[in-house]
Design a protein around this motif. Structure first.
Motif, PDB file in Angstrom:
ATOM      1  N   PHE A 167       0.855  -1.189   0.000  1.00  0.00           N
ATOM      2  CA  PHE A 167       0.000   0.000   0.000  1.00  0.00           C
ATOM      3  C   PHE A 167       0.887   1.233   0.000  1.00  0.00           C
ATOM      4  O   PHE A 167       1.875   1.289   0.745  1.00  0.00           O
ATOM      5  CB  PHE A 167      -0.915  -0.006   1.225  1.00  0.00           C
TER       6      PHE A 167
ATOM      7  N   LYS B 221       0.655   4.251   1.189  1.00  0.00           N
ATOM      8  CA  LYS B 221       0.795   4.949   2.460  1.00  0.00           C
ATOM      9  C   LYS B 221       1.244   3.968   3.543  1.00  0.00           C
ATOM     10  O   LYS B 221       0.890   2.795   3.510  1.00  0.00           O
ATOM     11  CB  LYS B 221      -0.533   5.578   2.871  1.00  0.00           C
TER      12      LYS B 221
ATOM     13  N   ALA C  17       1.091   2.720   7.380  1.00  0.00           N
ATOM     14  CA  ALA C  17       0.271   2.760   8.594  1.00  0.00           C
ATOM     15  C   ALA C  17       1.132   2.396   9.792  1.00  0.00           C
ATOM     16  O   ALA C  17       1.766   1.344   9.811  1.00  0.00           O
ATOM     17  CB  ALA C  17      -0.892   1.782   8.464  1.00  0.00           C
TER      18      ALA C  17
ATOM     19  N   THR D 224      -5.393  -0.709  11.274  1.00  0.00           N
ATOM     20  CA  THR D 224      -6.748  -0.339  10.890  1.00  0.00           C
ATOM     21  C   THR D 224      -7.402  -1.517  10.199  1.00  0.00           C
ATOM     22  O   THR D 224      -6.822  -2.106   9.283  1.00  0.00           O
ATOM     23  CB  THR D 224      -6.746   0.887   9.961  1.00  0.00           C
TER      24      THR D 224
ATOM     25  N   SER E   2      -9.803   0.903  14.476  1.00  0.00           N
ATOM     26  CA  SER E   2      -8.396   1.288  14.353  1.00  0.00           C
ATOM     27  C   SER E   2      -7.788   1.616  15.712  1.00  0.00           C
ATOM     28  O   SER E   2      -8.504   2.029  16.642  1.00  0.00           O
ATOM     29  CB  SER E   2      -8.266   2.504  13.425  1.00  0.00           C
TER      30      SER E   2
ATOM     31  N   GLU F  83      -5.157   8.351  11.905  1.00  0.00           N
ATOM     32  CA  GLU F  83      -4.494   7.618  10.830  1.00  0.00           C
ATOM     33  C   GLU F  83      -5.510   6.863   9.978  1.00  0.00           C
ATOM     34  O   GLU F  83      -5.353   6.767   8.753  1.00  0.00           O
ATOM     35  CB  GLU F  83      -3.480   6.632  11.409  1.00  0.00           C
TER      36      GLU F  83
ATOM     37  N   TYR G  14      -6.773   9.110   7.506  1.00  0.00           N
ATOM     38  CA  TYR G  14      -5.701   9.386   6.541  1.00  0.00           C
ATOM     39  C   TYR G  14      -5.632   8.271   5.497  1.00  0.00           C
ATOM     40  O   TYR G  14      -5.408   8.529   4.305  1.00  0.00           O
ATOM     41  CB  TYR G  14      -4.380   9.526   7.297  1.00  0.00           C
ATOM     42  N   LEU G  15      -5.831   7.032   5.930  1.00  0.00           N
ATOM     43  CA  LEU G  15      -5.801   5.894   5.006  1.00  0.00           C
ATOM     44  C   LEU G  15      -7.080   5.808   4.186  1.00  0.00           C
ATOM     45  O   LEU G  15      -7.046   5.563   2.973  1.00  0.00           O
ATOM     46  CB  LEU G  15      -5.606   4.592   5.790  1.00  0.00           C
TER      47      LEU G  15
ATOM     48  N   PHE H 189      -4.866  -2.639   7.116  1.00  0.00           N
ATOM     49  CA  PHE H 189      -3.687  -1.846   6.772  1.00  0.00           C
ATOM     50  C   PHE H 189      -2.701  -1.992   7.924  1.00  0.00           C
ATOM     51  O   PHE H 189      -3.027  -1.706   9.077  1.00  0.00           O
ATOM     52  CB  PHE H 189      -4.053  -0.373   6.594  1.00  0.00           C
TER      53      PHE H 189
ATOM     54  N   HIS I 122       3.277  -0.949   5.435  1.00  0.00           N
ATOM     55  CA  HIS I 122       3.000  -0.734   4.013  1.00  0.00           C
ATOM     56  C   HIS I 122       2.235  -1.912   3.420  1.00  0.00           C
ATOM     57  O   HIS I 122       2.128  -2.024   2.192  1.00  0.00           O
ATOM     58  CB  HIS I 122       4.310  -0.522   3.234  1.00  0.00           C
TER      59      HIS I 122
END
Length: 267
Positions: free
Chosen positions: A131, A133, A135, A139, A178, A183, A186-187, A211, A214
């Motif tokens: 991914f 982004k 983490a 999440t 989460s 965060e 954000y994801l 998540f 990465h």
């Protein structure tokens, strides 16, 4: 071992009841031989060879045995239901649209009420990919199970809290938990939520996503075999055999494309 125990029990019961036990022996021997022949049949072996060759044409690796799939990460992130037995097969790995990805077909089950009975609790693909982004927390996106179901998910979720998002459509389809609410938002941007909804529409079934670092993890309980062996009576030389395998690879590529995992974007 369960089959052996059942066979012994049936044999003893037949002898005690006066039935001709030789019939049980003959029937058991015939069924055993038939099962071994089906397991090692030319059709199955040829089907696996075709599958490996087709997958190789896409630049991907393939192994029938998927015992090396990193399923522990899925369990640590609460993606899978509790189970006592797992069967992993059809390991596909490599770069899909420039994104490293590992795939396998999983069947998870628990013991039933009878000693030899097993109840299936999950059947479908597990996908591990990268991914864009990163983490730092954990999440989890799960099918929305209503107030009671979501409450117990939260209790078992290793200090996760329910995350409220601004998309009513997404909230109706999923519940998000989460360790870091900021965060999680954000994801799960509005764009990412739209992509997950599109993925759910394309692949019906109970979809769970996590998540972690990465890593992007997807478990899809859709009840189907993505890479089935050809039937014993089906022609192995028919072009449809190759097309079927290519279509399954295309389905995997769709996951990457729908979620845009190949884009280093903040959206």
């Amino acid at each position: 071992m369960p089959i052996l125990g059942w066979g012994i029990g049936e044999f003893v019961g037949a002898v005690r009841s006066g039935y001709p036990w030789i019939i049980y022996v003959a029937a058991g021997s015939l069924l055993s031989s038939l099962g071994q022949w089906i397991a090692r049949s030319p059709a199955r072996q040829a089907g696996r060879l075709i599958r490996g060759k087709v997958i190789g044409c896409f630049g991907l690796g393939y192994r029938r045995d998927a015992s090396g799939f990193p399923i522990d990460g899925f369990e640590r992130n609460d993606l899978l239901p509790r189970h006592t037995k797992r069967e992993l097969e059809d390991l596909v790995y490599g770069d899909v649209s420039g994104v490293p990805l590992i795939f396998c077909d999983a069947t998870l089950s628990v013991k039933g009420l009878r000693r030899t009975e097993r109840v299936e609790v999950f059947r479908g693909p597990l996908v591990l990919s990268r991914f864009p982004k990163r983490a730092r927390g954990r999440t989890l996106v799960v099918p929305d199970g209503g107030a009671i179901g979501n409450f117990f998910v939260g209790i078992a979720g290793q200090h996760r809290q329910r995350v409220k998002l601004e998309s009513p459509d997404f909230e109706r389809a999923f519940a998000v938990w989460s360790t870091d609410q900021i965060e999680a938002r954000y994801l799960l941007t509005p764009t990412m939520m739209e992509r997950l909804l599109a993925l759910k529409q394309r692949f019906p079934g109970d979809m769970t996503v996590a998540f972690n670092g990465h890593e992007f993890m997807l478990a899809l309980d859709d009840g189907r075999d993505w890479f089935p062996d050809p039937g014993l009576l089906r022609s192995l030389t028919h072009p449809a055999r190759v097309r079927e395998q290519a279509e399954e690879i295309a389905r995997i590529a769709e996951i990457v494309e729908i979620l845009k995992l190949n884009l280093d974007t903040r959206a």
